[in-house]
Motif scaffolding. Sequence first.
Motif, PDB file in Angstrom:
ATOM      1  N   VAL A   1       5.992  13.578   1.598  1.00 23.90           N
ATOM      2  CA  VAL A   1       5.190  12.943   1.568  1.00 23.90           C
ATOM      3  C   VAL A   1       5.846  11.225   2.180  1.00 23.90           C
ATOM      4  CG1 VAL A   1       3.959  10.947   0.672  1.00 23.90           C
ATOM      5  CG2 VAL A   1       3.328  13.473   0.194  1.00 23.90           C
ATOM      6  N   LEU A   2       7.139  11.162   1.396  1.00 26.59           N
ATOM      7  CA  LEU A   2       7.843   9.816   1.996  1.00 26.59           C
ATOM      8  C   LEU A   2       8.441   9.999   3.553  1.00 26.59           C
ATOM      9  CD1 LEU A   2      10.517   7.788  -0.219  1.00 26.59           C
ATOM     10  CD2 LEU A   2      11.002   8.441   2.395  1.00 26.59           C
ATOM     11  N   VAL A   3       8.526  11.141   3.574  1.00 22.29           N
ATOM     12  CA  VAL A   3       9.153  11.317   5.143  1.00 22.29           C
ATOM     13  C   VAL A   3       8.218  11.196   6.302  1.00 22.29           C
ATOM     14  CG1 VAL A   3       9.647  12.397   6.703  1.00 22.29           C
ATOM     15  CG2 VAL A   3      11.823  12.751   4.488  1.00 22.29           C
ATOM     16  N   SER A   4       6.540  11.527   6.090  1.00 25.81           N
ATOM     17  CA  SER A   4       5.683  11.248   6.751  1.00 25.81           C
ATOM     18  C   SER A   4       4.925   9.541   6.665  1.00 25.81           C
ATOM     19  CB  SER A   4       4.447  12.148   6.072  1.00 25.81           C
ATOM     20  OG  SER A   4       4.035  11.881   4.820  1.00 25.81           O
ATOM     21  N   LEU A   5       6.051   9.153   5.463  1.00 27.67           N
ATOM     22  CA  LEU A   5       5.206   7.493   5.338  1.00 27.67           C
ATOM     23  C   LEU A   5       6.412   6.291   5.923  1.00 27.67           C
ATOM     24  CD1 LEU A   5       3.207   7.271   2.072  1.00 27.67           C
ATOM     25  CD2 LEU A   5       2.040   7.327   4.825  1.00 27.67           C
ATOM     26  N   LYS A   6       7.063   7.528   6.643  1.00 17.30           N
ATOM     27  CA  LYS A   6       8.281   5.786   7.066  1.00 17.30           C
ATOM     28  C   LYS A   6       7.547   5.851   8.623  1.00 17.30           C
ATOM     29  CE  LYS A   6      12.396   6.832   5.264  1.00 17.30           C
ATOM     30  NZ  LYS A   6      12.975   5.918   4.292  1.00 17.30           N
ATOM     31  N   ILE A   7       7.446   6.326   9.568  1.00 20.10           N
ATOM     32  CA  ILE A   7       6.774   5.689  10.732  1.00 20.10           C
ATOM     33  C   ILE A   7       5.804   5.257  11.116  1.00 20.10           C
ATOM     34  CG2 ILE A   7       6.829   6.484  13.287  1.00 20.10           C
ATOM     35  CD1 ILE A   7       9.832   6.612  11.883  1.00 20.10           C
ATOM     36  N   PRO A   8       4.626   5.797  10.705  1.00 22.86           N
ATOM     37  CA  PRO A   8       3.511   5.567  10.834  1.00 22.86           C
ATOM     38  C   PRO A   8       2.875   3.467  10.616  1.00 22.86           C
ATOM     39  CG  PRO A   8       2.420   7.457  10.138  1.00 22.86           C
ATOM     40  CD  PRO A   8       4.237   7.367   9.978  1.00 22.86           C
ATOM     41  N   PRO A   9       3.593   4.032   9.107  1.00 24.47           N
ATOM     42  CA  PRO A   9       3.195   2.508   8.691  1.00 24.47           C
ATOM     43  C   PRO A   9       4.288   0.907   9.010  1.00 24.47           C
ATOM     44  CG  PRO A   9       3.204   3.728   6.838  1.00 24.47           C
ATOM     45  CD  PRO A   9       3.802   3.842   7.376  1.00 24.47           C
ATOM     46  N   PHE A  10       4.947   1.534   9.086  1.00 22.34           N
ATOM     47  CA  PHE A  10       5.809   1.037  10.118  1.00 22.34           C
ATOM     48  C   PHE A  10       5.505   0.301  11.805  1.00 22.34           C
ATOM     49  CE2 PHE A  10       9.040  -0.135  13.735  1.00 22.34           C
ATOM     50  CZ  PHE A  10      10.488  -0.387  12.666  1.00 22.34           C
ATOM     51  N   LEU A  11       5.086   1.185  12.580  1.00 17.72           N
ATOM     52  CA  LEU A  11       4.529   0.916  13.431  1.00 17.72           C
ATOM     53  C   LEU A  11       3.310  -0.048  13.726  1.00 17.72           C
ATOM     54  CD1 LEU A  11       5.076   4.773  15.553  1.00 17.72           C
ATOM     55  CD2 LEU A  11       5.899   2.422  15.532  1.00 17.72           C
ATOM     56  N   LEU A  12       2.157   0.826  13.097  1.00 18.76           N
ATOM     57  CA  LEU A  12       1.285  -0.300  12.507  1.00 18.76           C
ATOM     58  C   LEU A  12       1.505  -1.831  11.890  1.00 18.76           C
ATOM     59  CD1 LEU A  12      -1.615  -1.078  11.847  1.00 18.76           C
ATOM     60  CD2 LEU A  12      -1.608  -0.256   9.778  1.00 18.76           C
TER      61      LEU A  12
ATOM     62  N   ALA B   1       1.077  -0.844   0.098  1.00 22.14           N
ATOM     63  CA  ALA B   1       0.171   0.283  -0.085  1.00 22.14           C
ATOM     64  C   ALA B   1       0.799   1.333  -0.027  1.00 22.14           C
ATOM     65  CB  ALA B   1      -1.274   0.401   1.385  1.00 22.14           C
ATOM     66  N   LYS B   2       1.757   1.451   0.508  1.00 21.85           N
ATOM     67  CA  LYS B   2       2.872   2.743   0.401  1.00 21.85           C
ATOM     68  C   LYS B   2       3.498   2.379  -0.297  1.00 21.85           C
ATOM     69  CE  LYS B   2       6.712   3.564   3.331  1.00 21.85           C
ATOM     70  NZ  LYS B   2       8.034   3.898   4.266  1.00 21.85           N
ATOM     71  N   SER B   3       4.179   2.019  -1.493  1.00 25.27           N
ATOM     72  CA  SER B   3       4.211   1.811  -2.891  1.00 25.27           C
ATOM     73  C   SER B   3       3.452   2.397  -3.203  1.00 25.27           C
ATOM     74  CB  SER B   3       4.694  -0.231  -2.762  1.00 25.27           C
ATOM     75  OG  SER B   3       5.901  -0.025  -1.880  1.00 25.27           O
ATOM     76  N   ALA B   4       1.948   1.502  -3.678  1.00 24.57           N
ATOM     77  CA  ALA B   4       1.083   2.392  -4.404  1.00 24.57           C
ATOM     78  C   ALA B   4       1.023   3.977  -3.781  1.00 24.57           C
ATOM     79  CB  ALA B   4      -0.359   1.887  -3.764  1.00 24.57           C
ATOM     80  N   ILE B   5       1.543   4.047  -3.625  1.00 28.96           N
ATOM     81  CA  ILE B   5       1.380   6.015  -2.186  1.00 28.96           C
ATOM     82  C   ILE B   5       2.546   6.305  -3.565  1.00 28.96           C
ATOM     83  CG2 ILE B   5       1.435   7.574  -1.115  1.00 28.96           C
ATOM     84  CD1 ILE B   5      -0.421   5.241   0.055  1.00 28.96           C
ATOM     85  N   LEU B   6       2.870   6.198  -3.214  1.00 29.55           N
ATOM     86  CA  LEU B   6       5.023   6.784  -4.057  1.00 29.55           C
ATOM     87  C   LEU B   6       4.896   6.784  -4.935  1.00 29.55           C
ATOM     88  CD1 LEU B   6       6.980   5.120  -0.611  1.00 29.55           C
ATOM     89  CD2 LEU B   6       5.974   7.625  -0.972  1.00 29.55           C
ATOM     90  N   PHE B   7       4.966   5.742  -5.884  1.00 29.18           N
ATOM     91  CA  PHE B   7       4.899   5.387  -6.868  1.00 29.18           C
ATOM     92  C   PHE B   7       4.441   6.729  -7.842  1.00 29.18           C
ATOM     93  CE2 PHE B   7       7.726   1.351  -6.528  1.00 29.18           C
ATOM     94  CZ  PHE B   7       8.308   1.591  -6.854  1.00 29.18           C
ATOM     95  N   PRO B   8       3.311   6.432  -7.761  1.00 28.09           N
ATOM     96  CA  PRO B   8       2.786   7.432  -8.682  1.00 28.09           C
ATOM     97  C   PRO B   8       3.253   8.956  -8.407  1.00 28.09           C
ATOM     98  CG  PRO B   8       0.829   6.275  -7.788  1.00 28.09           C
ATOM     99  CD  PRO B   8       2.732   5.553  -7.078  1.00 28.09           C
ATOM    100  N   LEU B   9       3.527   9.358  -7.648  1.00 23.75           N
ATOM    101  CA  LEU B   9       4.130  10.383  -6.652  1.00 23.75           C
ATOM    102  C   LEU B   9       5.444  10.659  -7.217  1.00 23.75           C
ATOM    103  CD1 LEU B   9       2.890  11.006  -2.974  1.00 23.75           C
ATOM    104  CD2 LEU B   9       1.866  11.664  -4.435  1.00 23.75           C
ATOM    105  N   TYR B  10       6.084   9.736  -7.359  1.00 28.51           N
ATOM    106  CA  TYR B  10       7.772   9.612  -8.674  1.00 28.51           C
ATOM    107  C   TYR B  10       7.637  10.138  -9.275  1.00 28.51           C
ATOM    108  CZ  TYR B  10      11.732   8.256 -10.022  1.00 28.51           C
ATOM    109  OH  TYR B  10      13.210   7.629 -10.823  1.00 28.51           O
ATOM    110  N   LEU B  11       6.076   9.429  -9.950  1.00 32.21           N
ATOM    111  CA  LEU B  11       5.880  10.180 -12.007  1.00 32.21           C
ATOM    112  C   LEU B  11       5.363  11.036 -11.838  1.00 32.21           C
ATOM    113  CD1 LEU B  11       4.473   6.746 -12.840  1.00 32.21           C
ATOM    114  CD2 LEU B  11       7.410   7.623 -13.302  1.00 32.21           C
ATOM    115  N   TRP B  12       4.201  11.728 -11.100  1.00 37.25           N
ATOM    116  CA  TRP B  12       3.425  13.070 -10.737  1.00 37.25           C
ATOM    117  C   TRP B  12       4.372  14.198  -9.922  1.00 37.25           C
ATOM    118  CZ3 TRP B  12      -1.046   9.758 -10.290  1.00 37.25           C
ATOM    119  CH2 TRP B  12      -1.497   8.794 -11.039  1.00 37.25           C
TER     120      TRP B  12
END
Length: 264
Positions: free
Chosen positions: A205-216, A185-196
């Motif tokens: 966005v990448l920094v903000s997604l470092k900790i929460p998915p990991f903790l979950l 799910a994290k990759s599904a968010i980041l790869f489109p952002l990488y393109l657009w």
Amino acid sequence: MTSFDKPTTATTNDPIAPDGSAPAGATTPEDSKAVTEAALFEAFGGVRGMVETVVPGLLFVTIYTINKDLHSSALAALAVSAVLVVVRLLRKDTTKHAFSGIFGVAFGVVFAMMTGNAKDFYLPGMLYTLGLALAYIITAIAGVPLIGLMLGPVFKENLSWRTRNPGRKLAYTKASWAWGLILLAKSAILFPLYLWADTTQLGWVLVSLKIPPFLLAVYLTWVFLAKAPPPIDVFAEMEAKERAEREAAAAGVTGGSAAGHGER
């Protein structure tokens, strides 16, 4: 079948022997949660490991947001990663998380420098995340969940969970699915952002997604394992077996010596 996989009478489903004592290789359910917490903390680096994961990327995107200079941003991220490794070495702490961080940053720096595109600083890490997500899912489907391979040595159970402890194998499978789907799910968010998106948008966005998915993912792993049967300590089993063999050998020598004296 390895020596770790052979069935024994000391199973995690019956951790108490008939005389009321705990057999070798088993831990009590009361200890399971504490052992799980300690093992997860060790395996994933705890708070310090998370900080060391976030700081280089945070520094890169902060500097790039201010001056739009790829070289200074990349070198600053690499420098702080090196400092984190040196600090761990001086403190004689575990360096695996810091070293993995500096290698990841170094790959990002080299890639961005080669292409001249600042967004490519993040690409190696994104590809690693996607590959790791697929590894978790594929190993879970194959019946050899990656989380079990990672945590088995930490719990001193090695691969005993594969055939001797089906409850833990199921927990490891669930945890691997959780990690795989969360990272996917994290990759599904980041790869489109990488393109657009531009570099700063992707970076924040990448920094903000470092900790929460990991903790979950860590929390779900803890939930699954805390409810699973406790691990079988194969090292304790081997030590108990060796001790029994030594005692048997000593008893045999003593018995043989006494028989020799009787014949005389």
